[in-house]
Motif scaffolding. Structure first.
Motif, PDB file in Angstrom:
ATOM      1  N   CYS A  47       0.818  -1.211   0.000  1.00 20.67           N
ATOM      2  CA  CYS A  47       0.000   0.000   0.000  1.00 20.67           C
ATOM      3  C   CYS A  47       0.856   1.267   0.000  1.00 20.67           C
ATOM      4  CB  CYS A  47      -0.899   0.031   1.238  1.00 20.67           C
ATOM      5  SG  CYS A  47      -1.985  -1.399   1.411  1.00 20.67           S
ATOM      6  N   ARG A  48       0.372   2.292  -0.677  1.00 19.66           N
ATOM      7  CA  ARG A  48       1.023   3.601  -0.607  1.00 19.66           C
ATOM      8  C   ARG A  48       0.667   4.302   0.691  1.00 19.66           C
ATOM      9  NH1 ARG A  48      -2.878   7.438  -1.536  1.00 19.66           N
ATOM     10  NH2 ARG A  48      -4.748   6.733  -2.652  1.00 19.66           N
ATOM     11  N   ARG A  49      -0.431   3.874   1.307  1.00 16.13           N
ATOM     12  CA  ARG A  49      -0.884   4.469   2.568  1.00 16.13           C
ATOM     13  C   ARG A  49      -1.674   3.420   3.345  1.00 16.13           C
ATOM     14  NH1 ARG A  49      -4.891   9.807   2.976  1.00 16.13           N
ATOM     15  NH2 ARG A  49      -5.246   9.743   5.240  1.00 16.13           N
ATOM     16  N   VAL A  50      -1.328   3.266   4.612  1.00 14.37           N
ATOM     17  CA  VAL A  50      -2.051   2.367   5.501  1.00 14.37           C
ATOM     18  C   VAL A  50      -2.557   3.182   6.678  1.00 14.37           C
ATOM     19  CG1 VAL A  50      -1.951   0.315   6.965  1.00 14.37           C
ATOM     20  CG2 VAL A  50      -0.589   0.411   4.854  1.00 14.37           C
ATOM     21  N   GLU A  51      -3.875   3.198   6.854  1.00 14.01           N
ATOM     22  CA  GLU A  51      -4.476   3.935   7.963  1.00 14.01           C
ATOM     23  C   GLU A  51      -5.089   2.963   8.965  1.00 14.01           C
ATOM     24  OE1 GLU A  51      -4.604   7.037   8.902  1.00 14.01           O
ATOM     25  OE2 GLU A  51      -3.581   7.915   7.161  1.00 14.01           O
ATOM     26  N   HIS A  52      -4.678   3.078  10.225  1.00 14.55           N
ATOM     27  CA  HIS A  52      -5.304   2.285  11.288  1.00 14.55           C
ATOM     28  C   HIS A  52      -6.546   3.057  11.725  1.00 14.55           C
ATOM     29  CE1 HIS A  52      -4.956   0.271  15.524  1.00 14.55           C
ATOM     30  NE2 HIS A  52      -5.972  -0.174  14.819  1.00 14.55           N
ATOM     31  N   VAL A  53      -7.725   2.538  11.372  1.00 12.07           N
ATOM     32  CA  VAL A  53      -8.962   3.294  11.581  1.00 12.07           C
ATOM     33  C   VAL A  53      -9.763   2.841  12.803  1.00 12.07           C
ATOM     34  CG1 VAL A  53      -9.178   3.986   9.171  1.00 12.07           C
ATOM     35  CG2 VAL A  53     -10.178   1.809   9.916  1.00 12.07           C
ATOM     36  N   GLY A  54      -9.254   1.833  13.518  1.00 10.25           N
ATOM     37  CA  GLY A  54      -9.956   1.407  14.723  1.00 10.25           C
ATOM     38  C   GLY A  54      -9.833  -0.084  14.951  1.00 10.25           C
ATOM     39  N   ALA A  55     -10.748  -0.619  15.758  1.00 10.30           N
ATOM     40  CA  ALA A  55     -10.766  -2.046  16.063  1.00 10.30           C
ATOM     41  C   ALA A  55     -11.232  -2.841  14.850  1.00 10.30           C
ATOM     42  CB  ALA A  55     -11.683  -2.302  17.258  1.00 10.30           C
ATOM     43  N   VAL A  56     -11.156  -4.158  14.948  1.00  8.08           N
ATOM     44  CA  VAL A  56     -11.646  -5.004  13.864  1.00  8.08           C
ATOM     45  C   VAL A  56     -13.112  -4.668  13.584  1.00  8.08           C
ATOM     46  CG1 VAL A  56     -12.176  -7.367  13.169  1.00  8.08           C
ATOM     47  CG2 VAL A  56     -10.020  -6.867  14.333  1.00  8.08           C
ATOM     48  N   GLY A  57     -13.439  -4.482  12.327  1.00 12.08           N
ATOM     49  CA  GLY A  57     -14.763  -4.027  11.894  1.00 12.08           C
ATOM     50  C   GLY A  57     -14.706  -2.615  11.348  1.00 12.08           C
ATOM     51  N   ALA A  58     -13.787  -1.812  11.902  1.00 15.48           N
ATOM     52  CA  ALA A  58     -13.662  -0.429  11.438  1.00 15.48           C
ATOM     53  C   ALA A  58     -13.086  -0.369  10.024  1.00 15.48           C
ATOM     54  CB  ALA A  58     -12.782   0.370  12.399  1.00 15.48           C
ATOM     55  N   GLY A  59     -12.153  -1.265   9.710  1.00 13.11           N
ATOM     56  CA  GLY A  59     -11.571  -1.280   8.371  1.00 13.11           C
ATOM     57  C   GLY A  59     -12.612  -1.607   7.315  1.00 13.11           C
ATOM     58  N   ALA A  60     -13.448  -2.607   7.605  1.00 17.70           N
ATOM     59  CA  ALA A  60     -14.515  -2.977   6.665  1.00 17.70           C
ATOM     60  C   ALA A  60     -15.497  -1.827   6.478  1.00 17.70           C
ATOM     61  CB  ALA A  60     -15.235  -4.219   7.175  1.00 17.70           C
ATOM     62  N   THR A  61     -15.816  -1.150   7.574  1.00 22.99           N
ATOM     63  CA  THR A  61     -16.734  -0.007   7.493  1.00 22.99           C
ATOM     64  C   THR A  61     -16.149   1.090   6.608  1.00 22.99           C
ATOM     65  OG1 THR A  61     -17.569  -0.484   9.713  1.00 22.99           O
ATOM     66  CG2 THR A  61     -17.966   1.730   8.847  1.00 22.99           C
ATOM     67  N   MET A  62     -14.870   1.397   6.806  1.00 17.81           N
ATOM     68  CA  MET A  62     -14.223   2.449   6.023  1.00 17.81           C
ATOM     69  C   MET A  62     -14.181   2.080   4.543  1.00 17.81           C
ATOM     70  SD  MET A  62     -12.748   5.430   6.835  1.00 17.81           S
ATOM     71  CE  MET A  62     -13.589   6.220   5.500  1.00 17.81           C
ATOM     72  N   LYS A  63     -13.913   0.814   4.243  1.00 20.46           N
ATOM     73  CA  LYS A  63     -13.836   0.385   2.838  1.00 20.46           C
ATOM     74  C   LYS A  63     -15.193   0.539   2.149  1.00 20.46           C
ATOM     75  CE  LYS A  63     -12.663  -1.316  -1.066  1.00 20.46           C
ATOM     76  NZ  LYS A  63     -12.392  -2.729  -1.338  1.00 20.46           N
ATOM     77  N   LEU A  64     -16.265   0.165   2.834  1.00 18.07           N
ATOM     78  CA  LEU A  64     -17.593   0.327   2.250  1.00 18.07           C
ATOM     79  C   LEU A  64     -17.893   1.801   1.999  1.00 18.07           C
ATOM     80  CD1 LEU A  64     -19.632  -2.253   4.365  1.00 18.07           C
ATOM     81  CD2 LEU A  64     -18.780  -2.532   2.025  1.00 18.07           C
ATOM     82  N   ALA A  65     -17.479   2.654   2.946  1.00 19.41           N
ATOM     83  CA  ALA A  65     -17.711   4.089   2.800  1.00 19.41           C
ATOM     84  C   ALA A  65     -16.923   4.669   1.634  1.00 19.41           C
ATOM     85  CB  ALA A  65     -17.341   4.812   4.093  1.00 19.41           C
ATOM     86  N   VAL A  66     -15.721   4.162   1.415  1.00 24.07           N
ATOM     87  CA  VAL A  66     -14.865   4.662   0.335  1.00 24.07           C
ATOM     88  C   VAL A  66     -15.392   4.230  -1.037  1.00 24.07           C
ATOM     89  CG1 VAL A  66     -12.581   4.345  -0.713  1.00 24.07           C
ATOM     90  CG2 VAL A  66     -12.774   4.918   1.712  1.00 24.07           C
ATOM     91  N   ASN A  67     -15.835   2.994  -1.150  1.00 22.69           N
ATOM     92  CA  ASN A  67     -16.308   2.492  -2.443  1.00 22.69           C
ATOM     93  C   ASN A  67     -17.623   3.130  -2.886  1.00 22.69           C
ATOM     94  OD1 ASN A  67     -14.162   0.753  -2.724  1.00 22.69           O
ATOM     95  ND2 ASN A  67     -15.410  -1.078  -2.994  1.00 22.69           N
ATOM     96  N   LEU A  68     -18.474   3.423  -1.922  1.00 22.36           N
ATOM     97  CA  LEU A  68     -19.842   3.817  -2.239  1.00 22.36           C
ATOM     98  C   LEU A  68     -19.952   5.028  -3.170  1.00 22.36           C
ATOM     99  CD1 LEU A  68     -22.758   3.708   0.276  1.00 22.36           C
ATOM    100  CD2 LEU A  68     -22.527   5.622  -1.279  1.00 22.36           C
ATOM    101  N   PRO A  69     -19.287   6.166  -2.893  1.00 18.61           N
ATOM    102  CA  PRO A  69     -19.474   7.341  -3.767  1.00 18.61           C
ATOM    103  C   PRO A  69     -19.041   7.102  -5.211  1.00 18.61           C
ATOM    104  CG  PRO A  69     -18.455   7.979  -1.688  1.00 18.61           C
ATOM    105  CD  PRO A  69     -18.421   6.487  -1.750  1.00 18.61           C
ATOM    106  N   LEU A  70     -17.943   6.348  -5.411  1.00 16.13           N
ATOM    107  CA  LEU A  70     -17.484   6.110  -6.776  1.00 16.13           C
ATOM    108  C   LEU A  70     -18.486   5.263  -7.552  1.00 16.13           C
ATOM    109  CD1 LEU A  70     -15.393   6.282  -9.028  1.00 16.13           C
ATOM    110  CD2 LEU A  70     -14.290   4.248  -8.054  1.00 16.13           C
TER     111      LEU A  70
END
Length: 298
Positions: free
Chosen positions: A154-177
């Motif tokens: 990865c060019r950037r790795v963000e620790h966004v929280g506990a397990v489950g937070a990464g999946a939530t962030m990915k869904l949020a990122v994909n949705l607008p595109l």
């Protein structure tokens, strides 16, 4: 380092090849063994089951199709959770429901291993170049342990929280595109009557404030499709994009909220898939909508 990759579809294969290039000893498993042949030719070692792969590796990275596939690979006969996992680290890069990763992560930790979810933004090209965007969920210690490998992917790795937070962030990122590709199709539909060259329409639409970064790179492909030409291999198939939209809508329901725009876009992706375009690149959605809207007019 000995790293196993479970799931060698387009993204899993790209991740495995990247790991080989940066001098890791890579093992691979896929439900269809034929999908691993290019990786074996590149120097990877093939294993017959997820459990065998996990037993031979220090770190296991999984990149699986959906929640059902993740459940099967972890919990099925000879699945990852049947292996001796004590002291190992499992990194899951699949795009699934947050609750799926929470359940799997809890089981992995109970087996004595570390668990980090890190779904990634980006397609095959960035995966091969180590330029994905990673959304890590897990304990600080587990994420720190995973980071040296994740930073090679990865060019950037963000620790966004506990397990489950990464999946939530990915869904949020994909949705607008994904919603944008449908909105673009609707823009193209109302431009049909102008009879302008496809490349001119795309050039104009690309030079506006509402255009995402992805349009800058994919605009030429969309113009080709509008002109009836073909493009290269799909970077992100419509069926996979549809799955991600459906997962986001389903997750929102568990959070007692609704995603009306995403739900409408999901219905349009489903229509494109039903028309036989499931394996086509997601940028075919706006072209499909523009063309089908034109043919359905009275």
């Amino acid at each position: 380092m000995k790293i196993g990759v479970c799931g060698t579809g387009k993204m899993g294969s790209a991740i495995a090849l990247r790991l080989i290039e940066v001098d890791h000893e890579v093992a691979v498993w896929n439900r269809n063994p034929d999908r691993t042949k290019p990786l074996i030719d590149a120097g990877a070692k093939q294993f017959g089951t997820p459990a065998e792969l996990a037993g031979a590796c220090e770190i296991v990275i999984s990149m699986l199709l959906n929640d059902a596939a993740s459940d099967a690979v972890y919990n099925g006969p000879d699945g990852l959770l049947t292996a001796e996992l004590n002291g190992k680290l499992l990194i899951d890069t699949s795009t699934v429901l947050p609750e799926t990763n929470v359940k799997l992560g809890s089981a992995v930790v109970a087996a004595g291993a570390g668990f980090v979810e890190c779904p990634v933004g980006g397609t095959v090209g960035p995966a091969r170049q180590g330029k994905l965007l990673g959304f890590a969920g897990g304990t600080a210690a587990d994420v720190a342990r995973a980071k040296p490998v994740l930073e090679q992917l990865c060019r950037r790795v963000e620790h966004v929280g506990a397990v489950g937070a990464g999946a939530t962030m990915k869904l949020a990122v994909n949705l607008p595109l994904l919603v944008y590709w449908q909105a673009l199709g609707e823009s193209l539909a109302i431009c049909k009557s102008l009879n302008l060259p496809p490349e001119k329409v795309i050039d104009i639409l690309s030079d506006t404030s509402g255009t995402p970064v992805a349009m800058k790179g994919r605009g030429p492909d969309i113009a080709k499709l509008l002109a009836g030409e073909t493009i290269g291999a799909p970077a992100f198939a419509i069926s996979a994009a549809k799955k991600d939209l459906a997962t986001a809508v389903r997750f929102a329901e568990t959070q007692h909220t609704t995603l009306p725009v995403a739900a409408s876009a999901l219905a349009c992706f489903e229509k494109a898939e039903a028309a036989g375009l499931g394996d086509a690149d997601a940028v075919a959605v706006p072209v499909f909508w523009a063309n089908s809207s034109a043919t359905s007019r009275p």
